[in-house]
Design an enzyme around this catalytic site. Structure first.
Site, mmCIF file in Angstrom:
data_model
loop_
_atom_site.group_PDB
_atom_site.id
_atom_site.type_symbol
_atom_site.label_atom_id
_atom_site.label_comp_id
_atom_site.label_asym_id
_atom_site.label_seq_id
_atom_site.Cartn_x
_atom_site.Cartn_y
_atom_site.Cartn_z
ATOM 1 N N GLU A 40 5.300 52.052 63.125
ATOM 2 C CA GLU A 40 4.349 51.272 62.331
ATOM 3 C C GLU A 40 4.853 51.016 60.922
ATOM 4 O O GLU A 40 4.137 50.479 60.094
ATOM 5 C CB GLU A 40 2.957 51.915 62.333
ATOM 6 C CG GLU A 40 2.913 53.389 62.083
ATOM 7 C CD GLU A 40 1.511 53.986 62.241
ATOM 8 O OE1 GLU A 40 0.521 53.267 62.399
ATOM 9 O OE2 GLU A 40 1.431 55.226 62.186
ATOM 10 N N HIS A 70 -10.674 50.429 59.570
ATOM 11 C CA HIS A 70 -11.067 51.391 60.610
ATOM 12 C C HIS A 70 -12.519 51.253 61.003
ATOM 13 O O HIS A 70 -12.908 51.562 62.122
ATOM 14 C CB HIS A 70 -10.692 52.805 60.182
ATOM 15 C CG HIS A 70 -9.237 52.988 60.333
ATOM 16 N ND1 HIS A 70 -8.352 52.681 59.331
ATOM 17 C CD2 HIS A 70 -8.493 53.312 61.410
ATOM 18 C CE1 HIS A 70 -7.132 52.844 59.779
ATOM 19 N NE2 HIS A 70 -7.180 53.238 61.031
ATOM 20 N N ARG A 116 -2.661 61.612 69.027
ATOM 21 C CA ARG A 116 -1.916 61.370 67.794
ATOM 22 C C ARG A 116 -2.289 62.441 66.786
ATOM 23 O O ARG A 116 -3.478 62.703 66.566
ATOM 24 C CB ARG A 116 -2.259 59.994 67.229
ATOM 25 C CG ARG A 116 -1.548 59.770 65.904
ATOM 26 C CD ARG A 116 -1.753 58.392 65.376
ATOM 27 N NE ARG A 116 -3.068 58.219 64.797
ATOM 28 C CZ ARG A 116 -3.520 57.058 64.330
ATOM 29 N NH1 ARG A 116 -2.760 55.980 64.436
ATOM 30 N NH2 ARG A 116 -4.710 56.953 63.805
ATOM 31 N N CYS A 129 -0.382 50.003 70.438
ATOM 32 C CA CYS A 129 -1.747 50.519 70.341
ATOM 33 C C CYS A 129 -2.495 49.935 69.144
ATOM 34 O O CYS A 129 -3.637 50.303 68.885
ATOM 35 C CB CYS A 129 -1.763 52.044 70.304
ATOM 36 S SG CYS A 129 -0.899 52.699 68.875
ATOM 37 N N ASN A 140 -1.144 47.457 63.460
ATOM 38 C CA ASN A 140 -2.027 47.311 62.290
ATOM 39 C C ASN A 140 -1.268 47.636 61.012
ATOM 40 O O ASN A 140 -1.327 46.900 60.028
ATOM 41 C CB ASN A 140 -3.240 48.246 62.396
ATOM 42 C CG ASN A 140 -3.992 48.074 63.685
ATOM 43 O OD1 ASN A 140 -3.898 47.028 64.299
ATOM 44 N ND2 ASN A 140 -4.724 49.082 64.102
ATOM 45 N N ASP A 141 -0.591 48.765 61.061
ATOM 46 C CA ASP A 141 0.182 49.139 59.877
ATOM 47 C C ASP A 141 1.503 48.384 59.819
ATOM 48 O O ASP A 141 1.964 48.017 58.744
ATOM 49 C CB ASP A 141 0.423 50.657 59.868
ATOM 50 C CG ASP A 141 -0.797 51.400 59.339
ATOM 51 O OD1 ASP A 141 -1.364 50.942 58.336
ATOM 52 O OD2 ASP A 141 -1.189 52.412 59.944
ATOM 53 N N ARG A 150 -7.247 58.994 67.987
ATOM 54 C CA ARG A 150 -7.120 59.122 66.523
ATOM 55 C C ARG A 150 -7.810 60.409 66.078
ATOM 56 O O ARG A 150 -9.000 60.424 65.769
ATOM 57 C CB ARG A 150 -7.778 57.925 65.830
ATOM 58 C CG ARG A 150 -7.065 56.605 66.039
ATOM 59 C CD ARG A 150 -7.786 55.500 65.271
ATOM 60 N NE ARG A 150 -6.974 54.329 65.079
ATOM 61 C CZ ARG A 150 -7.062 53.203 65.812
ATOM 62 N NH1 ARG A 150 -7.926 53.112 66.800
ATOM 63 N NH2 ARG A 150 -6.283 52.177 65.552
ATOM 64 N N ARG A 172 -4.177 45.834 54.888
ATOM 65 C CA ARG A 172 -4.945 45.457 56.087
ATOM 66 C C ARG A 172 -6.443 45.406 55.839
ATOM 67 O O ARG A 172 -7.185 44.845 56.638
ATOM 68 C CB ARG A 172 -4.628 46.410 57.252
ATOM 69 C CG ARG A 172 -5.056 47.824 57.003
ATOM 70 C CD ARG A 172 -4.394 48.793 57.971
ATOM 71 N NE ARG A 172 -5.285 49.192 59.039
ATOM 72 C CZ ARG A 172 -4.980 50.134 59.928
ATOM 73 N NH1 ARG A 172 -3.804 50.742 59.897
ATOM 74 N NH2 ARG A 172 -5.833 50.458 60.871
HETATM 75 C C1 PEP Z 1 -1.842 51.014 63.834
HETATM 76 O O1 PEP Z 1 -1.486 51.179 62.669
HETATM 77 O O2 PEP Z 1 -1.628 49.963 64.479
HETATM 78 C C2 PEP Z 1 -2.567 52.066 64.552
HETATM 79 C C3 PEP Z 1 -2.834 51.971 65.823
HETATM 80 O O3 PEP Z 1 -2.977 53.126 63.822
HETATM 81 P P1 PEP Z 1 -4.243 53.080 62.861
HETATM 82 O O4 PEP Z 1 -4.939 51.779 63.069
HETATM 83 O O5 PEP Z 1 -5.070 54.242 63.204
HETATM 84 O O6 PEP Z 1 -3.596 53.184 61.506
HETATM 85 MG MG MG Z 2 -1.506 53.122 61.787
#
Ligand code: PEP
Ligand code: MG
Length: 628
Positions: free
Chosen positions: A481, A239, A382, A552, A504-505, A346, A515
């Site tokens: 995700e 993040h 979200r 996203c 990402n997740d 977020r 990650r």
């Molecule tokens: C993701 O997981 O791709 C996402 C957009 O959420 P975050 O990165 O905040 O976990």
């Molecule tokens: Mg995520």
């Protein structure tokens, strides 16, 4: 280990509480009075020669920054740093500070002995022994000679070397001893007389170098003078990295040993494209980077000038291009980028303001302000996504063995219905003032979706009772995700209005590679066939149920992957505000039909590298100038 440690109660603090041990040094500080010091460095450059040195890390946020480095370490704040001429005088100052500290410690020792006995007073014995240790004294002297920087900063640098080394040993006893070293060093630092040498003066530009930065560190940094940051650990999808990209700050991670190796105030260039941190660049290197910087600026302006153009492919397929935000202040960037609203807000970043989520009133004020600023473009809020590598919403009584598989995302909200409904009511209230949608993170199955919707309905009823207006038909979406959600996307789709794929997740859970763990970064591949197939499956389920799918996650902002995502049928891309212009340009040069044919081939391709090559070759064909 050169520092002796006592075994008798030496973690007890007697003379007032220890300053809290934070992950990093206090961020109110990383603004040493650099202006005077930079002048000093420039002046001294004439008689001191430095070799250009290149440290290679992983680029996580593009851009070039040129400024002196400022190294911060964990534990306690750095003192001011400045160049000195008189080495002997500086060593003498160090000696005096040591002596003053010893006198104080002896006094304290006697006082404590009188109050609570000899046993408790032993802690000071250990501290005194540290001060008498020749290793530390010699090292500080050598550092003063070597770096020609003031004694307090030299002491700080030496102490940080020891501290970092100690923090990296697995032995918990040794790690605990770091508090004692910090305590003693703080004492000595307080005992320097500063009157002659402190510079006031304005803050100066700098590149921050740290062992690690948490998202809250990144968000709370004073960015006016920050030209980039480099950390020893971290990863592209952490993040902190995401935030750096959102804020347009060049950043590098994985610079092993940088904190120990670098000297604050060394002139440097951070290259967030290639992951290089160049220390003491030669005039030639500086020139080259200035030219690159100018060229990148030129391209950025040219792209921004096209911000009102539609994001539509050459064969007429419109793609909604929206932005991800973490902080409300990013709205200005969103507007400037020409994004069509926010595809992911977020909200867990609201936790940076305090330890808990703000109450309904406060949240509703923030959401309303953003919704109004974006109107008529949409704002997808979200709900709280805490846990994992994100801020916790409440302290856990015991650490989780596997935070990424633990209490995070929608699980937390469903377990805290009152807190969740407070957020839902705030979102609903904002929906009366703009186009607002709500989206649930980390959904693993239908039960969670239904329960979240029930609580949304209850929140509506509560607002209705209070005669507060809201959009009764507020769009409701889920993030896809988790592999479980992607696999049953056909069952989830009838329950919601849209899907937003959090790659990402999704990637981390599909290939079981954390990650934020750089050791497994090579396994974390967006083009892994399992990931691509899950995306495709999700989109097909959405189409069959008449709802739309966006992406996203960070994949959406990687323009090498735009052909693949468009080809798979994605209808919306939500990316960091600074990435919007480039993604728009990419979309406008691509033919959807060609992307779809390529994606078909990718779905049959066994190796992620080959899929990456397939999609990158289309990117190269249509927009080579945009690729770094
Ligand atoms: C993701 O997981 O791709 C996402 C957009 O959420 P975050 O990165 O905040 O976990
Ligand atoms: Mg995520």
């Amino acid at each position: 280990m050169p520092f002796p440690t006592s075994s008798a109660g030496n973690s007890r603090k007697i003379d007032g509480p220890l300053p809290p041990l934070r992950l990093l040094a206090d961020f109110s500080f990383p603004r040493p009075p650099l202006s005077a010091s930079i002048a000093a460095v420039k002046e001294s450059a004439g008689h001191r020669t430095f070799q250009e040195r290149v440290l290679q890390g992983t680029p996580v946020s593009p851009g070039i920054g040129i400024a002196p480095v400022h190294v911060v370490a964990r534990g306690f704040s750095a003192p001011d740093v400045y160049e000195i001429d008189d080495v002997a005088a500086e060593k003498a100052r160090f000696g005096e500070a040591l002596e003053r500290t010893k006198v104080q410690l002896r006094e304290l020792q006697h006082r404590i002995e009188a109050i609570s006995g000899e046993e408790d007073s032993r802690i000071f014995e250990a501290h005194l022994m540290m001060l008498e240790d020749r290793t530390i004294v010699d090292r500080v002297h050598a550092t003063i000679e070597d770096r020609r920087q003031n004694a307090e900063y030299s002491l700080y640098a030496v102490a940080q070397n020891f501290l970092e080394a100690m923090r990296r040993v697995p032995d918990p006893y040794l790690r605990e001893r770091t508090a004692d070293i910090e305590d003693v060093c703080q004492r000595v630092l307080r005992n320097f007389s500063h009157e002659d040498h402190r510079f006031g003066g304005p803050d100066e530009q700098h590149i921050l170098v740290a062992y690690d930065l948490s998202p809250s560190d990144t968000a709370s940094m004073d960015r006016r003078h920050l030209r980039g940051f480099a950390t020893e650990i971290g990863s592209v999808n952490s993040h902190t990295a995401i935030l750096a990209r959102s804020l347009g700050i060049p950043a590098i991670v994985g610079l092993d040993g940088a904190v120990l190796a670098l000297r604050t105030l060394s002139p440097a260039i951070i290259d967030g494209y290639s992951g290089k941190l160049i220390i003491h660049p030669t005039a030639e290197t500086l020139d080259r980077y200035r030219r690159i910087q100018e060229e990148k600026e030129r391209v950025r302006h040219a792209l921004e000038a096209q911000r009102y153009e539609e994001s539509v492919t050459t064969d007429g397929r419109p793609i909604t291009l929206s932005a991800n935000i973490e902080l409300s202040e990013e709205i200005a960037f969103v507007k400037n980028s020409g994004a069509r609203g926010v595809g992911l807000y977020r909200t867990e970043f609201l936790l940076l303001r305090g330890e808990q989520m703000p109450d309904e009133e406060e949240q509703s004020a923030v959401y309303t302000r953003i919704a109004q600023a974006l109107s008529p473009d949409p704002l997808i809020i979200r709900t709280l996504d805490s846990g994992g590598d994100k801020l916790p919403v409440e302290p856990l009584t015991e650490p989780e063995p596997n935070p990424f598989l633990g209490w995070r995302g929608i699980r937390v909200s469903l377990d805290r219905p009152d807190m969740f409904k407070e957020q839902l009511r705030a979102v609903l209230r904002a929906s009366a003032h703009g186009r607002v949608a709500v989206m649930f993170p980390l959904v693993s199955g239908i039960r969670e979706v239904r329960r979240a919707k029930e609580l949304l309905k209850e929140s509506m009823d509560e607002l209705a009772k209070r005669n507060i207006p809201f959009d009764e038909r507020i769009e409701t979406g889920v993030m896809i995700e988790l592999p479980s959600a992607a696999i049953i996307a056909d069952l989830i789709a009838p329950e919601v209005d849209f899907f937003s794929i959090g790659t990402n997740d999704l990637i981390q859970y599909t290939v079981a590679a954390d990650r934020v763990n750089h050791r497994v970064a090579d396994l974390y591949r967006p083009t892994h066939p399992a990931v691509i197939r899950l995306i495709k499956r999700t989109i097909d389920a959405a189409i069959a149920n008449g709802i739309w799918t966006g992406v996203c996650g960070e994949m959406a902002g990687d323009i090498r992957l735009t052909p693949l995502l468009l080809g798979l049928g994605v209808e919306e891309l939500s990316v960091g505000p600074h990435q919007v212009p480039r993604v728009r340009r990419a979309i406008r040069t691509l033919s959807h039909a060609e992307c779809a044919a390529m994606a078909d081939e990718a779905l049959r391709t066994p190796l992620s590298v080959d899929t990456l090559e397939l999609t990158t070759s289309l990117a190269r064909k249509y927009y080579p100038e945009l690729l770094d």
